[in-house]
Scaffold this active site. Sequence first.
Site, mmCIF file in Angstrom:
data_model
loop_
_atom_site.group_PDB
_atom_site.id
_atom_site.type_symbol
_atom_site.label_atom_id
_atom_site.label_comp_id
_atom_site.label_asym_id
_atom_site.label_seq_id
_atom_site.Cartn_x
_atom_site.Cartn_y
_atom_site.Cartn_z
ATOM 1 C CB CYS A 273 -0.825 -0.094 1.479
ATOM 2 S SG CYS A 273 -2.120 -1.422 1.143
HETATM 3 N N1 LIG Z 1 -2.850 -6.049 2.264
HETATM 4 C C1 LIG Z 1 -3.277 -4.971 2.864
HETATM 5 O O1 LIG Z 1 -2.904 -4.691 4.000
HETATM 6 C C2 LIG Z 1 -4.114 -3.880 2.214
HETATM 7 C C3 LIG Z 1 -4.599 -2.968 3.195
HETATM 8 C C4 LIG Z 1 -5.755 -1.939 2.695
HETATM 9 C C5 LIG Z 1 -5.935 -2.041 1.439
HETATM 10 N N2 LIG Z 1 -5.348 -2.968 0.559
HETATM 11 C C6 LIG Z 1 -6.038 -2.940 -0.918
HETATM 12 O O2 LIG Z 1 -6.759 -4.130 -1.207
HETATM 13 C C7 LIG Z 1 -6.517 -4.599 -2.390
HETATM 14 C C8 LIG Z 1 -6.200 -6.001 -2.316
HETATM 15 O O3 LIG Z 1 -4.918 -6.222 -1.854
HETATM 16 P P1 LIG Z 1 -4.573 -7.447 -1.031
HETATM 17 O O4 LIG Z 1 -3.392 -7.326 -0.074
HETATM 18 O O5 LIG Z 1 -5.648 -8.367 -0.568
HETATM 19 O O6 LIG Z 1 -4.119 -8.246 -2.497
HETATM 20 P P2 LIG Z 1 -3.573 -10.065 -2.626
HETATM 21 O O7 LIG Z 1 -2.580 -9.829 -3.832
HETATM 22 O O8 LIG Z 1 -3.195 -10.578 -1.393
HETATM 23 O O9 LIG Z 1 -5.161 -10.267 -3.107
HETATM 24 C C9 LIG Z 1 -5.745 -10.286 -4.207
HETATM 25 C C10 LIG Z 1 -6.413 -11.490 -4.887
HETATM 26 O O10 LIG Z 1 -6.919 -11.163 -5.978
HETATM 27 C C11 LIG Z 1 -6.794 -12.169 -6.776
HETATM 28 N N3 LIG Z 1 -7.448 -11.894 -8.130
HETATM 29 C C12 LIG Z 1 -6.590 -11.104 -9.087
HETATM 30 N N4 LIG Z 1 -7.296 -10.725 -10.164
HETATM 31 C C13 LIG Z 1 -8.497 -11.241 -9.950
HETATM 32 C C14 LIG Z 1 -9.623 -11.260 -10.400
HETATM 33 N N5 LIG Z 1 -9.739 -10.659 -11.867
HETATM 34 N N6 LIG Z 1 -10.779 -11.919 -10.027
HETATM 35 C C15 LIG Z 1 -10.752 -12.471 -9.111
HETATM 36 N N7 LIG Z 1 -9.631 -12.529 -8.063
HETATM 37 C C16 LIG Z 1 -8.761 -11.720 -8.482
HETATM 38 C C17 LIG Z 1 -5.396 -12.555 -6.675
HETATM 39 O O11 LIG Z 1 -5.223 -13.998 -7.014
HETATM 40 C C18 LIG Z 1 -5.286 -12.687 -5.081
HETATM 41 O O12 LIG Z 1 -5.815 -13.608 -4.389
HETATM 42 C C19 LIG Z 1 -5.315 -3.616 -3.145
HETATM 43 O O13 LIG Z 1 -6.231 -2.585 -3.735
HETATM 44 C C20 LIG Z 1 -4.618 -3.047 -2.017
HETATM 45 O O14 LIG Z 1 -4.228 -1.714 -2.041
HETATM 46 C C21 LIG Z 1 -4.463 -4.136 1.151
#
Ligand SMILES: NC(=O)c1ccc[n+]([C@@H]2O[C@H](COP(=O)([O-])OP(=O)(O)OC[C@H]3O[C@@H](n4cnc5c(N)ncnc54)[C@H](O)[C@@H]3O)[C@@H](O)[C@H]2O)c1
Length: 436
Positions: A273
């Site tokens: 992030c």
């Molecule tokens: N990790 C954190 O602490 C955090 C905190 C706040 C916000 N975010 C935001 O949340 C969002 C997700 O982050 P994350 O850390 O969970 O990412 P991540 O990579 O852990 O998880 C995303 C998941 O989405 C899947 N994916 C990708 N394309 C897809 C599609 N078209 N359809 C369905 N699934 C799909 C991937 O295989 C993966 O399992 C981002 O925008 C991030 O900036 C993350």
Amino acid sequence: MKPSTLLIQQLEQREAVIGIVGLGYVGLPLMLRFSEVGYRVLGFDIDPLKVDALNAGRTYIEHISAEAIGKARSQGFSATADFSRAGECDALILCVPTPLNKHREPDLSYVVATTDAIVPTLRAGQLVSLESTTWPGTTEEVLRPRLESSGLRVGEELFLVFSPEREDPGNPTFSTRSIPKVLGGVTPICTRVGEALYGQVIDQVVTLSSTRAAEMTKLLENIHRAVNIGLVNELKIVCERMDIDIHEVIRAAATKPFGFTPYYPGPGLGGHCIPIDPFYLTWKAREYGLNTRFIELAGEVNANMPAWVVGRVADALNARGKAVNGSRILVLGIAYKKNVDDRRESPSMELMALLREKGAEISYSDPHVPHFLPMRKYSFNLESVPLTPATLQDTDCVLLATDHDRFDYALIKAHAPLIVDTRGRYQEPAPQIVRA
Ligand SMILES: NC(=O)c1ccc[n+]([C@@H]2O[C@H](COP(=O)([O-])OP(=O)(O)OC[C@H]3O[C@@H](n4cnc5c(N)ncnc54)[C@H](O)[C@@H]3O)[C@@H](O)[C@H]2O)c1
């Protein structure tokens, strides 16, 4: 009955089916929480390995237990890669990645692909919530027209909100339930439906006047961190030149009971992030003819930290008659922050790559990351080294990059010939310890 009234009723009575799209660091804890309070949850992911693991009751994130997945399975949760099943869900929560492309511009391809995949399955009486961090206007400008291409109108038959995830992985003080949730709807009725969804699982839902204000709120939170970390990283370099311990200064300043919040310097900025999200605003602000100078400056300072740390390592070795070239350097901690297993954007990767480029023999130790699985930008054929007196004595330099609590700091201090500490973990000066 109007679609909104029916949906609110189904949500409040927990009869609604919840679809979580993207089962990663954000999607999985959310799935667990909805399952826990009694909703049937259907999880969607394009990664078949994750789908299979979850359906077999296994986990792939260190701080989420297999037991918790198994419990959700017994409460009706299942995962699928078949997006035609999105029509079974009354609420669809999108938690897919929002990275930057190689020109450091927003890459919304995952959000767009997900939205396009669910459009054919849409029906009246569904709620779509975007949780992925993004630039202000995404929900209205990118999602809304795509969803309405189904012929259903947002605010009448379909409901659309933006509700950013707030997570602090590895922090046991807060849970999904206790972290207040910001939410903005495209229309007031969308906001009401969104509140009915999240109000069942989260103690406090904070509603805003628009999706754009909610998108901007998430960016403000992350920009606030990026800029303040940039500030202390800059001050760390100044302090070093003046022979002042920045950590001692921060500890003292933090005793002020008002008007000061401590931020801690490090070897750079990591995680999915903070190094990325601020640039979503930089990109969008250009459309308005504006430059986001604080964001750019903090980005520049933070991005230069690994090179500065490598300079400190080189100086410390030089002072002992050694060169980086040919030295055995053991990097401690390759996750981007302490006590987690997430390596995304970790400055340790850049440190290892820079030191290897200069001819160092690199090894690493990280109790949370036993194997170095190749990443998009970095690849090392390495396994985590156990920390023993012999492995520590066998190095020219130990570079403390991420200060996991599971490291034995007394053992490291007793046996490493040189420690370059980027986290201020060692408070007492010692001849073998160099601050960086
Ligand atoms: N990790 C954190 O602490 C955090 C905190 C706040 C916000 N975010 C935001 O949340 C969002 C997700 O982050 P994350 O850390 O969970 O990412 P991540 O990579 O852990 O998880 C995303 C998941 O989405 C899947 N994916 C990708 N394309 C897809 C599609 N078209 N359809 C369905 N699934 C799909 C991937 O295989 C993966 O399992 C981002 O925008 C991030 O900036 C993350």
